[in-house]
Design a protein around this motif. Structure first.
Motif, PDB file in Angstrom:
ATOM      1  N   ASP A  58     -41.298  -4.975  17.562  1.00  0.00           N
ATOM      2  CA  ASP A  58     -41.814  -3.728  16.903  1.00  0.00           C
ATOM      3  C   ASP A  58     -40.731  -3.210  16.070  1.00  0.00           C
ATOM      4  O   ASP A  58     -39.628  -3.401  16.003  1.00  0.00           O
ATOM      5  CB  ASP A  58     -42.132  -2.775  18.053  1.00  0.00           C
ATOM      6  CG  ASP A  58     -43.090  -1.471  17.533  1.00  0.00           C
ATOM      7  OD1 ASP A  58     -43.992  -1.942  16.564  1.00  0.00           O
ATOM      8  OD2 ASP A  58     -43.210  -0.574  18.045  1.00  0.00           O
ATOM      9  N   HIS A 114     -40.472   0.676  13.710  1.00  0.00           N
ATOM     10  CA  HIS A 114     -40.884   1.907  13.109  1.00  0.00           C
ATOM     11  C   HIS A 114     -39.947   2.549  12.119  1.00  0.00           C
ATOM     12  O   HIS A 114     -38.798   1.949  12.198  1.00  0.00           O
ATOM     13  CB  HIS A 114     -40.879   2.972  14.225  1.00  0.00           C
ATOM     14  CG  HIS A 114     -42.169   2.850  15.116  1.00  0.00           C
ATOM     15  ND1 HIS A 114     -43.276   3.561  15.040  1.00  0.00           N
ATOM     16  CD2 HIS A 114     -42.473   1.913  16.182  1.00  0.00           C
ATOM     17  CE1 HIS A 114     -44.430   3.041  15.880  1.00  0.00           C
ATOM     18  NE2 HIS A 114     -43.675   2.105  16.512  1.00  0.00           N
ATOM     19  N   HIS A 173     -42.218   0.041  23.139  1.00  0.00           N
ATOM     20  CA  HIS A 173     -43.224  -0.729  22.419  1.00  0.00           C
ATOM     21  C   HIS A 173     -43.133  -2.087  22.584  1.00  0.00           C
ATOM     22  O   HIS A 173     -43.965  -2.904  22.843  1.00  0.00           O
ATOM     23  CB  HIS A 173     -43.646  -0.296  20.876  1.00  0.00           C
ATOM     24  CG  HIS A 173     -44.016   1.294  21.025  1.00  0.00           C
ATOM     25  ND1 HIS A 173     -44.429   1.758  19.773  1.00  0.00           N
ATOM     26  CD2 HIS A 173     -43.980   2.278  21.896  1.00  0.00           C
ATOM     27  CE1 HIS A 173     -44.904   2.971  19.888  1.00  0.00           C
ATOM     28  NE2 HIS A 173     -44.657   3.278  21.197  1.00  0.00           N
TER      29      HIS A 173
END
Ligand code: MG
Length: 384
Positions: free
Chosen positions: A229, A231, A263
């Motif tokens: 993941d 971000h 995540h």
């Protein structure tokens, strides 16, 4: 018709044990060896009572288990005496038939019990038996001679009897190799039914291992999953990684709390269980997940994997960023991950790396995380 069962656990049977614990008390799967036979008899609708014969002075060792409606009786010096003690406790209100079984034979099945009870309609006694497959030799005075194995059988237990017949026969003669021998000595009628490998006796340690293989369904191989993941970062005062707020001059951008590490781990667990990905379960388009604590996602992944028969057994995380420094927060991050997943801290790996100033993480535009997870198969649920 009343049929009783006597389970003989009176022999100390230390040959197959660990030296201290009798073999019938050793765990096999989720219960001690003797309890397998108790459960087999208890599950059969035509067995109305069960007597457990234990070594004298050892009732305490057996009282650790919950044995409702089981009569526990002390054994005697020999096997025949132990059986007779069991028979004598049934004497006050005698059943029509009795099945006498070795506690060291945990592989008793329902069909064997039914077949034995049926066989007693035309015989004084009945027992499961298997033909001898190996060649048989007599070795005496340094000379071998061959025995005809044609009519030879290995006799197992339970051995089933008309109650009066076995009580009379054993009262007359003890010290026999098995209970059937008492009926033979009285010229009673004996019927043999087909024996089963699972009815084999645990005598040596390797028998215990073999029986475990026969009786315990093999567990599925572990499953392995990965997650990744990213971000992006924007000006702020902290980032949340593995549920820990780490002071920083930036914050992670996302629909939830943007915990990139959890995540990735959530996806690793879902991936190992082949249950889709985090977006399937928590669509970013759904307003209910706005600003939510990512612990909710992680916990959900662990729970639905468990419901599908998989237990998380370890995980490993890598956080990829230039800043903040992860190492000072590593133990807190592992501890919070342990709290949500139920894993011991020792089963949680957590590392951090930079990309040497290269790419979006190198420029401080975002944080990436990757995770792996191992799921172990849970034992099948007992459907009894
Ligand atoms: Mg995410």
């Amino acid at each position: 018709m009343r049929n009783a069962a006597i389970i003989v656990a009176a022999g100390l049977g230390r040959r197959a044990g660990d030296g201290a614990q009798p073999k019938q008390l050793r765990p096999l799967g989720d219960k001690p060896v003797f309890q397998w036979s108790i459960e087999a008899f208890r599950a059969h609708s035509r067995i109305s009572e069960i007597v457990l014969v234990v070594p004298s002075g050892m009732q305490n060792m057996f009282s650790n288990w919950n044995l409702p409606e089981i009569r526990i009786v002390e054994g005697g010096e020999t096997r025949s005496e132990s059986v007779l003690n069991g028979l004598n406790t049934l004497r006050a209100n005698p059943p029509n038939t009795v099945l006498i079984h070795d506690a060291a034979r945990p592989g008793l099945d329902q069909a064997t019990i039914s077949e034995l009870i049926a066989a007693l309609q035309h015989a004084d006694a009945a027992a499961p038996a298997l033909p001898v497959a190996d060649a048989l030799k007599r070795w005496k005075h340094n000379r071998a001679s061959t025995l005809d194995r044609q009519d030879l059988y290995r006799v197992q237990t339970p051995q089933a009897f008309q109650f009066e017949a076995i009580h009379t026969a054993l009262s007359a003669k003890t010290g026999l190799v098995d209970d059937l021998a008492a009926i033979e000595a009285q010229n009673g009628t004996v019927k043999l039914i087909e024996g089963r490998e699972a009815l084999g006796k645990i005598t040596f340690p390797e028998d215990h291992v073999r029986m475990e293989r026969l009786l315990m369904p093999p567990l599925a191989a572990p499953r392995f999953g990965t997650g990744f993941d990213v971000h992006s970062l924007e000006p702020g005062d902290h980032v949340t990684l593995c549920g820990v707020a780490i002071p920083h001059t930036q914050q992670l951008v996302g629909h939830s709390d943007a915990d990139v590490a959890w995540h990735a781990l959530t996806d690793a667990i879902l991936g190992a269980a082949a249950l889709g990905d985090i977006g399937d379960h928590f669509p970013p388009s759904d307003p209910q997940w706005k600003g939510v604590d990512s612990a909710v996602f992680l916990k959900h992944a662990v729970e639905i994997a468990r419901a599908a028969g998989w237990a998380l057994s370890s995980c490993d995380l890598t956080i990829i960023c230039e800043a903040p420094k992860i190492k000072p927060h590593r133990d807190a991050m592992r501890a919070s991950t342990a709290q949500i997943t139920g894993l011991p801290v020792t089963a949680i790996g957590l590392k951090a790396t930079t990309t040497e100033g290269l790419g979006f993480t190198g420029r401080g535009e975002g944080i990436a995380a990757q995770a792996s997870a191992v799921l172990s198969a849970l034992p099948p649920q007992n459907e009894e």
